[in-house]
Structure formats: structure tokens, C-alpha cells
Design a protein around this motif. Structure first.
Motif, mmCIF file in Angstrom:
data_model
loop_
_atom_site.group_PDB
_atom_site.id
_atom_site.type_symbol
_atom_site.label_atom_id
_atom_site.label_comp_id
_atom_site.label_asym_id
_atom_site.label_seq_id
_atom_site.Cartn_x
_atom_site.Cartn_y
_atom_site.Cartn_z
ATOM 1 N N TYR A 170 -12.415 7.213 5.304
ATOM 2 C CA TYR A 170 -11.423 6.172 5.510
ATOM 3 C C TYR A 170 -10.239 6.430 4.582
ATOM 4 O O TYR A 170 -10.411 6.537 3.363
ATOM 5 N N VAL A 171 -9.067 6.538 5.162
ATOM 6 C CA VAL A 171 -7.837 6.749 4.405
ATOM 7 C C VAL A 171 -6.999 5.493 4.578
ATOM 8 O O VAL A 171 -6.565 5.166 5.690
ATOM 9 N N LEU A 172 -6.763 4.796 3.482
ATOM 10 C CA LEU A 172 -6.173 3.461 3.516
ATOM 11 C C LEU A 172 -4.743 3.495 2.978
ATOM 12 O O LEU A 172 -4.497 3.921 1.851
ATOM 13 N N VAL A 173 -3.815 3.040 3.806
ATOM 14 C CA VAL A 173 -2.388 3.083 3.492
ATOM 15 C C VAL A 173 -1.891 1.667 3.187
ATOM 16 O O VAL A 173 -2.082 0.759 4.003
ATOM 17 N N PRO A 174 -1.251 1.457 2.036
ATOM 18 C CA PRO A 174 -0.744 0.121 1.695
ATOM 19 C C PRO A 174 0.580 -0.190 2.391
ATOM 20 O O PRO A 174 1.183 0.678 3.044
ATOM 21 N N ALA A 205 4.463 -2.496 1.920
ATOM 22 C CA ALA A 205 5.682 -2.353 1.125
ATOM 23 C C ALA A 205 5.348 -2.278 -0.366
ATOM 24 O O ALA A 205 4.505 -3.015 -0.863
ATOM 25 N N GLY A 206 6.012 -1.374 -1.054
ATOM 26 C CA GLY A 206 5.733 -1.123 -2.457
ATOM 27 C C GLY A 206 4.766 0.023 -2.663
ATOM 28 O O GLY A 206 4.779 0.685 -3.699
ATOM 29 N N GLY A 207 3.889 0.237 -1.671
ATOM 30 C CA GLY A 207 2.996 1.395 -1.701
ATOM 31 C C GLY A 207 1.850 1.315 -2.685
ATOM 32 O O GLY A 207 1.324 2.350 -3.107
ATOM 33 N N VAL A 208 1.424 0.099 -3.052
ATOM 34 C CA VAL A 208 0.431 -0.063 -4.117
ATOM 35 C C VAL A 208 -0.990 0.084 -3.573
ATOM 36 O O VAL A 208 -1.480 -0.771 -2.816
ATOM 37 N N ALA A 209 -1.677 1.148 -3.991
ATOM 38 C CA ALA A 209 -3.039 1.403 -3.533
ATOM 39 C C ALA A 209 -4.005 0.305 -3.959
ATOM 40 O O ALA A 209 -5.038 0.090 -3.305
ATOM 41 N N TRP A 210 -3.698 -0.387 -5.065
ATOM 42 C CA TRP A 210 -4.559 -1.455 -5.563
ATOM 43 C C TRP A 210 -4.868 -2.475 -4.479
ATOM 44 O O TRP A 210 -5.933 -3.106 -4.506
ATOM 45 N N TYR A 211 -3.978 -2.652 -3.534
ATOM 46 C CA TYR A 211 -4.195 -3.630 -2.451
ATOM 47 C C TYR A 211 -5.572 -3.473 -1.802
ATOM 48 O O TYR A 211 -6.191 -4.448 -1.391
ATOM 49 N N VAL A 267 -12.434 -0.700 -0.636
ATOM 50 C CA VAL A 267 -12.919 0.670 -0.859
ATOM 51 C C VAL A 267 -14.374 0.708 -1.325
ATOM 52 O O VAL A 267 -15.188 1.480 -0.773
ATOM 53 N N PRO A 268 -14.792 -0.091 -2.315
ATOM 54 C CA PRO A 268 -16.200 -0.033 -2.740
ATOM 55 C C PRO A 268 -17.184 -0.398 -1.630
ATOM 56 O O PRO A 268 -18.302 0.132 -1.592
ATOM 57 N N LEU A 269 -16.782 -1.300 -0.738
ATOM 58 C CA LEU A 269 -17.663 -1.709 0.347
ATOM 59 C C LEU A 269 -17.845 -0.576 1.358
ATOM 60 O O LEU A 269 -18.942 -0.385 1.898
ATOM 61 N N LEU A 270 -16.795 0.177 1.606
ATOM 62 C CA LEU A 270 -16.900 1.325 2.510
ATOM 63 C C LEU A 270 -17.761 2.416 1.886
ATOM 64 O O LEU A 270 -18.589 3.048 2.554
ATOM 65 N N ALA A 290 -13.940 7.011 1.040
ATOM 66 C CA ALA A 290 -12.804 6.101 1.203
ATOM 67 C C ALA A 290 -11.807 6.344 0.091
ATOM 68 O O ALA A 290 -12.188 6.455 -1.076
ATOM 69 N N ILE A 291 -10.553 6.430 0.471
ATOM 70 C CA ILE A 291 -9.494 6.629 -0.512
ATOM 71 C C ILE A 291 -8.296 5.768 -0.130
ATOM 72 O O ILE A 291 -7.868 5.754 1.028
ATOM 73 N N ALA A 292 -7.790 5.023 -1.105
ATOM 74 C CA ALA A 292 -6.548 4.281 -0.934
ATOM 75 C C ALA A 292 -5.431 5.110 -1.554
ATOM 76 O O ALA A 292 -5.523 5.499 -2.720
ATOM 77 N N VAL A 293 -4.408 5.394 -0.792
ATOM 78 C CA VAL A 293 -3.348 6.302 -1.230
ATOM 79 C C VAL A 293 -2.198 5.510 -1.845
ATOM 80 O O VAL A 293 -1.643 4.604 -1.211
ATOM 81 N N ASP A 294 -1.858 5.838 -3.079
ATOM 82 C CA ASP A 294 -0.732 5.202 -3.746
ATOM 83 C C ASP A 294 0.555 5.907 -3.327
ATOM 84 O O ASP A 294 0.631 7.141 -3.330
ATOM 85 N N LEU A 295 1.558 5.135 -2.972
ATOM 86 C CA LEU A 295 2.818 5.689 -2.464
ATOM 87 C C LEU A 295 3.983 5.260 -3.359
ATOM 88 O O LEU A 295 3.971 4.158 -3.915
#
Length: 219
Positions: A3-7, A9-15, A20-23, A30-35
Motif C-alpha cells: 500500500y502506497v499512501l499519498v497525502p 495538500a501540504g504533502g504530510v505523510a503523518w496524515y 499504516v500500522p493497521l495495514l 505500507a508506506i506513506a510518502v512525504d511530499l
């Protein structure tokens, strides 16, 4: 599955930090990408390059895009192999459209105003439209992570050919005040011929209802 998770506006992966831990606990990557949302030299095209690099080498990618991440999603799909695309309370662009143009093209202001009149929650402010259904501790934790979206994010056009011919799901928050659910239904029908699925929660759905979002993604 990766799972590749895109945030948004602002691009904050923390969202995505509550999803992510549940996946991962379900046995998936699972990776949330910081932009670099506040970087005036980077817009959706550059975001797509960053996400594609983060997903490199995987052939079982489920791409998940939140809100303004919808403007990056189709560009990513032209750069890597994506198994499935999930749009969460997302802006849905047409080829060649910019995020700045999108608001007027879909008449989001009218939808917001009409929903606010019905709901009785008044004029726009961050707390009322984004934080209204978040636990207090989650809202407080998120404050230092926030950053503004640079102008280029709204002016750079989303130059993709067409939405990919892969499974696409649209997930809307029943309590979204920024993109009201009936508005999301209309835009998804008009632009993707898709009927959105709906979960309890507002615009920051992955923070308000992480278990629901994770279960939906895993379905």
C-alpha cells in the motif's frame, strides 16, 4: 500487497500514521510518502516522481490518494504499475486541469455553502471544516506536522492521458464538510462513472476513522 499512501495538500505523510500500522499488522507492506508541499519548485508532476521512486520494484501496488493527492494519482499510474487505485475524499481531475481550476469547474464553493447552511456550522475555518470529528489528542499531535501547499501545487496542470483501466474505488467521508458527500458523489459520477463508498468521518478520514479506512482498503 504494498500500500502506497499519498497525502493531500501540504504533502504530510503523518496524515496516514493511524492507518499504516493497521495495514502492516494485517501482513502487508505500507508506506506513506512525504511530499514537499511547501516547495515552490515542486508540483503534482514532481510529487508523482517521488511516489513512483518510493514504490519502485513492487508489482502489487495499491495506490491510495487523499484529497489533493487525487491530482498526483493519475500521474503516478503512468509511471509505475498499479494494481488498484483508491481515492479518499479526493479531488478528481480531468486531463490538463490544474487544482486551481478544479474548484471552479466542479463548483465546490456552492456545495460547501449549501452543506453548511443545512448543517448549521457556518463560515469556513480549519477547526470547523477539518478537525470537528478528530479526537483532541490527535488534532493536537497533528499541529506541528502541518505545512501550507505552495502555489505551484495549484497552478501546475495535471498532464495525464486518461484515468487508468484498473480497478478504481472512491471513498467519501459521510461527515466531510470540505467536500460534502453529495458533492463527492456528483463529481465521481461525472468524472469517473463511479459511485463512491461512504464511511463515517470527515475530510481527514484516515485520522477520524482509521480502523474503518484500513478495513476498507483491505477488503
Amino acid at each position: 500487497m504494498k500500500y502506497v499512501l499519498v497525502p493531500g495538500a501540504g504533502g504530510v505523510a503523518w496524515y496516514w500514521n493511524r492507518v499504516v500500522p493497521l495495514l502492516k499488522s494485517a501482513g502487508h507492506k505500507a508506506i506513506a510518502v512525504d511530499l514537499p508541499g511547501d516547495d515552490e519548485s515542486a508540483g503534482p508532476r514532481e510529487y508523482a516522481d517521488i511516489v513512483a521512486s518510493a514504490a519502485a520494484g513492487a508489482d502489487d501496488v495499491v495506490l491510495v490518494a487523499q484529497s489533493m493527492g487525487g491530482f498526483t494519482a493519475p500521474l503516478i499510474c503512468e509511471r509505475i504499475t498499479v494494481r488498484e487505485l483508491v481515492l479518499v475524499n479526493a479531488m478528481i481531475p480531468l486531463p490538463g486541469e490544474s487544482a486551481g481550476q478544479w474548484w471552479g469547474h466542479v463548483d465546490s464553493a456552492t456545495a460547501q455553502r449549501e452543506a453548511a447552511d443545512i448543517g448549521g456550522y457556518g463560515e469556513f475555518d480549519t477547526a470547523t471544516y477539518f478537525l470537528h470529528d478528530l479526537p483532541d489528542d490527535v488534532a493536537a499531535e497533528g499541529e506541528p506536522h502541518q505545512r501550507a501547499e505552495a502555489d505551484i501545487g495549484f497552478t501546475q496542470t495535471c498532464d495525464f492521458t486518461a484515468w487508468p483501466s484498473i480497478p478504481i474505488r472512491v471513498l467519501a467521508g459521510a461527515d466531510d464538510r470540505f467536500f460534502p458527500v453529495d458533492f463527492q458523489r456528483r463529481v465521481a459520477r461525472e468524472r469517473l462513472s463511479i459511485e463512491p463508498d461512504v464511511l463515517p468521518g470527515g475530510h481527514l478520514l484516515a485520522l477520524a476513522n482509521p480502523a474503518g479506512v484500513a478495513t476498507y482498503l483491505l477488503a
